[in-house]
Scaffold this motif. Sequence first.
Motif, PDB file in Angstrom:
ATOM      1  N   ASP A  76       0.849  -1.194   0.000  1.00  0.00           N
ATOM      2  CA  ASP A  76       0.000   0.000   0.000  1.00  0.00           C
ATOM      3  C   ASP A  76       0.884   1.244   0.000  1.00  0.00           C
ATOM      4  O   ASP A  76       1.469   1.608   1.028  1.00  0.00           O
ATOM      5  CB  ASP A  76      -0.897  -0.021   1.240  1.00  0.00           C
ATOM      6  N   VAL A  77       1.005   1.890  -1.150  1.00  0.00           N
ATOM      7  CA  VAL A  77       1.827   3.092  -1.266  1.00  0.00           C
ATOM      8  C   VAL A  77       0.964   4.246  -1.752  1.00  0.00           C
ATOM      9  O   VAL A  77      -0.136   4.055  -2.259  1.00  0.00           O
ATOM     10  CB  VAL A  77       3.026   2.881  -2.217  1.00  0.00           C
ATOM     11  N   MET A 112       2.870   3.661  -8.491  1.00  0.00           N
ATOM     12  CA  MET A 112       1.631   2.951  -8.252  1.00  0.00           C
ATOM     13  C   MET A 112       1.077   2.500  -9.595  1.00  0.00           C
ATOM     14  O   MET A 112       1.294   3.140 -10.618  1.00  0.00           O
ATOM     15  CB  MET A 112       0.608   3.849  -7.564  1.00  0.00           C
ATOM     16  N   ALA A 113       0.325   1.404  -9.585  1.00  0.00           N
ATOM     17  CA  ALA A 113      -0.311   0.930 -10.810  1.00  0.00           C
ATOM     18  C   ALA A 113      -1.588   0.203 -10.433  1.00  0.00           C
ATOM     19  O   ALA A 113      -1.906   0.050  -9.250  1.00  0.00           O
ATOM     20  CB  ALA A 113       0.641   0.014 -11.580  1.00  0.00           C
ATOM     21  N   GLN A 114      -2.332  -0.226 -11.437  1.00  0.00           N
ATOM     22  CA  GLN A 114      -3.523  -1.033 -11.213  1.00  0.00           C
ATOM     23  C   GLN A 114      -3.458  -2.287 -12.065  1.00  0.00           C
ATOM     24  O   GLN A 114      -3.102  -2.218 -13.237  1.00  0.00           O
ATOM     25  CB  GLN A 114      -4.791  -0.243 -11.542  1.00  0.00           C
ATOM     26  N   VAL A 115      -3.775  -3.396 -11.461  1.00  0.00           N
ATOM     27  CA  VAL A 115      -3.876  -4.676 -12.158  1.00  0.00           C
ATOM     28  C   VAL A 115      -5.254  -5.246 -11.851  1.00  0.00           C
ATOM     29  O   VAL A 115      -5.572  -5.495 -10.685  1.00  0.00           O
ATOM     30  CB  VAL A 115      -2.775  -5.657 -11.715  1.00  0.00           C
ATOM     31  N   ASP A 116      -6.077  -5.415 -12.869  1.00  0.00           N
ATOM     32  CA  ASP A 116      -7.440  -5.931 -12.688  1.00  0.00           C
ATOM     33  C   ASP A 116      -8.187  -5.160 -11.614  1.00  0.00           C
ATOM     34  O   ASP A 116      -8.908  -5.737 -10.789  1.00  0.00           O
ATOM     35  CB  ASP A 116      -7.402  -7.428 -12.322  1.00  0.00           C
ATOM     36  N   GLY A 117      -8.003  -3.839 -11.585  1.00  0.00           N
ATOM     37  CA  GLY A 117      -8.704  -2.987 -10.645  1.00  0.00           C
ATOM     38  C   GLY A 117      -8.084  -2.903  -9.268  1.00  0.00           C
ATOM     39  O   GLY A 117      -8.560  -2.150  -8.409  1.00  0.00           O
TER      40      GLY A 117
END
Length: 269
Positions: A186-187, A213-218
């Motif tokens: 959690d960043v 930070m990024a998103q993978v499958d939401g």
Amino acid sequence: MRQFLISAVFLVASTLGSTAQETGLVTLQTRQESTGWEAVGRLDIANKGFCTAALIRDRLILTAAHCLYDTDGSLIAPDRFTFRAGLRDGRAEATRGISRTVGHPDYRHNGDATDPASVAMDIAVLELDRPIRTTRIQPYLIAQRPLTGDKVGVVSYGRGRESAPSLQEVCSVLGRRTGVIVMTCDVEYGSSGAPVFMERDGQTRIASVVSAMAQVDGQKVALGTSLEQPLTALLAHFASMGPARPGGSQRMISIGQRNDTGAKFISAD
């Protein structure tokens, strides 16, 4: 801290369902809670914001290379940085200025935050103007790169929690590819450069540095470097430069073009 979407195909192995044993962020509010984490500090940037950094030698801290750049893509002068080790509620265990900043020689600050080759080299070392030599603040050793499924932890500062470090004791490595580590840690904005830790041989060692930070499958994830080999190259590059020039700034071997989607910083006030 940069943020972008990343395709699930980027992961070597996706284990989004294996996070049940992970822990949440805990603010290190007391001296006792902060024991062992004093060498993590807030890296303040005058008239800009802050990143997170960690001591790896008595006169050297490790952070993300994109923290060295201003919003117009130019390098920030070393005298605009201040490292506040163990900062908590306005008091630091040690405060130092910066005499030199050196990014990885293969890092390209070219505006493509989705480029794995850029994320994989997103590390920098900053030379302190005076060494930190106290019994409470000990430099961290470096771990071998984490593997998919490994449990790691992270200590960072971030938006909404600027005044004290936060610890996530357990998060997971979802996968790695082309030198990039994908983690469930959690960043937040301000967490760029935060050390990612692993336990090895009874010691807490840095295994990665938070880049974005990024998103993978939401699901929000953190991206970091596969630290071991890139850091070896960076330290060799740093050593080849010799002593810092008084009042000077050490540039990287190659500087990219302006980054219009570069690092976003938040107020350190």
